[in-house]
Design a protein around this motif. Sequence first.
Motif, PDB file in Angstrom:
ATOM      1  N   LEU A 220       0.828  -1.202   0.000  1.00 19.57           N
ATOM      2  CA  LEU A 220       0.000   0.000   0.000  1.00 19.57           C
ATOM      3  C   LEU A 220       0.865   1.257   0.000  1.00 19.57           C
ATOM      4  O   LEU A 220       0.529   2.256  -0.649  1.00 19.57           O
ATOM      5  N   LYS A 221       1.984   1.201   0.721  1.00 21.14           N
ATOM      6  CA  LYS A 221       2.902   2.338   0.726  1.00 21.14           C
ATOM      7  C   LYS A 221       3.484   2.557  -0.670  1.00 21.14           C
ATOM      8  O   LYS A 221       3.592   3.696  -1.144  1.00 21.14           O
ATOM      9  N   LYS A 222       3.850   1.467  -1.345  1.00 15.70           N
ATOM     10  CA  LYS A 222       4.368   1.586  -2.715  1.00 15.70           C
ATOM     11  C   LYS A 222       3.304   2.169  -3.625  1.00 15.70           C
ATOM     12  O   LYS A 222       3.592   3.007  -4.483  1.00 15.70           O
ATOM     13  N   LEU A 223       2.066   1.708  -3.454  1.00 15.10           N
ATOM     14  CA  LEU A 223       0.966   2.220  -4.264  1.00 15.10           C
ATOM     15  C   LEU A 223       0.779   3.712  -4.016  1.00 15.10           C
ATOM     16  O   LEU A 223       0.590   4.496  -4.958  1.00 15.10           O
ATOM     17  N   HIS A 224       0.846   4.112  -2.759  1.00  9.01           N
ATOM     18  CA  HIS A 224       0.730   5.524  -2.401  1.00  9.01           C
ATOM     19  C   HIS A 224       1.816   6.344  -3.094  1.00  9.01           C
ATOM     20  O   HIS A 224       1.544   7.428  -3.657  1.00  9.01           O
ATOM     21  N   ASN A 225       3.047   5.846  -3.085  1.00  4.37           N
ATOM     22  CA  ASN A 225       4.150   6.559  -3.731  1.00  4.37           C
ATOM     23  C   ASN A 225       3.930   6.667  -5.235  1.00  4.37           C
ATOM     24  O   ASN A 225       4.238   7.717  -5.834  1.00  4.37           O
ATOM     25  N   LEU A 226       3.409   5.604  -5.841  1.00  5.57           N
ATOM     26  CA  LEU A 226       3.139   5.661  -7.274  1.00  5.57           C
ATOM     27  C   LEU A 226       2.094   6.738  -7.586  1.00  5.57           C
ATOM     28  O   LEU A 226       2.232   7.493  -8.551  1.00  5.57           O
ATOM     29  N   GLU A 228       1.315   9.374  -5.706  1.00  2.00           N
ATOM     30  CA  GLU A 228       1.878  10.688  -5.402  1.00  2.00           C
ATOM     31  C   GLU A 228       2.757  11.205  -6.544  1.00  2.00           C
ATOM     32  O   GLU A 228       2.811  12.395  -6.810  1.00  2.00           O
ATOM     33  N   ASN A 229       3.437  10.287  -7.187  1.00  4.11           N
ATOM     34  CA  ASN A 229       4.350  10.668  -8.280  1.00  4.11           C
ATOM     35  C   ASN A 229       3.676  10.601  -9.644  1.00  4.11           C
ATOM     36  O   ASN A 229       4.357  10.666 -10.676  1.00  4.11           O
ATOM     37  N   ASN A 230       2.363  10.377  -9.634  1.00  4.10           N
ATOM     38  CA  ASN A 230       1.587  10.339 -10.873  1.00  4.10           C
ATOM     39  C   ASN A 230       2.094   9.287 -11.856  1.00  4.10           C
ATOM     40  O   ASN A 230       2.170   9.508 -13.067  1.00  4.10           O
ATOM     41  N   ILE A 231       2.477   8.128 -11.303  1.00  4.80           N
ATOM     42  CA  ILE A 231       2.973   7.046 -12.157  1.00  4.80           C
ATOM     43  C   ILE A 231       1.800   6.137 -12.507  1.00  4.80           C
ATOM     44  O   ILE A 231       1.053   5.711 -11.652  1.00  4.80           O
TER      45      ILE A 231
END
Length: 231
Positions: A220-226, A228-231
């Motif tokens: 979920l943290k990785k998903l959040h980072n994606l 946030e970075n509009n990936i």
Amino acid sequence: MQIIGKGLTLDEFRRYVKGYDFGRIKPDGLVIHHTWKPRKDQWYGDNSIEGLRKYYEEKGWSNGPHLFISDSHVWLFTPMNTVGIHAGAGNVTYQWGRLKGYTIGIEVVGDYDAEKWSGKTKDNALGAIQILMTQLKLSTEQVTFHRNWMPSKTCPGAAITKEWLFAELAKLDSEGNFVSPQGQPSAFAEEAWQWFRDNNFDRSVSPSQNVSAEAIAVYLKKLHNLVENNI
């Protein structure tokens, strides 16, 4: 004796087999073994592989089995595009006096005269067998045991029967992943799983595998980072 001596995760082995050149004369069967010795608690990865190489050389063998399956890895031993030595008359098949094919020798680390495969060793063994059966288009009749060729042996262990093996293989999809007992995943779930893999999440897990709360938090943290970075 020339061996590969490299350990692959099941997912790495899947990709390895898909791109593998088996040559003009291809394997037409699998023969399942157990090491008996070393047992699971006596397996030390690279050191065990090197010890087995020396053991076969001392027997005067030019080749050995093709794979060793442990808790951690699928170990590449004799190249799979080479005839191995592991099952006597079961090593090769002939037609009209010419070499028609040969078998892949698969050694499952451990002694299975009193117990069946378990844990990651079981997952890796079943997955590797299914992956090879799919890639080589092998039927269940083309999967044999060492004791089928040498009746004096119990190999791959008296506890391992074909009925049990094929019942366990039936729980896997064609790529060696465990399928949920509820049936095939929905199209949305399959799309989500593909996204999961395409975005470099942990490739060692399968769609129906239980994971820890900690692992879910990491994903979920990785998903959040994606996001946030509009990936």
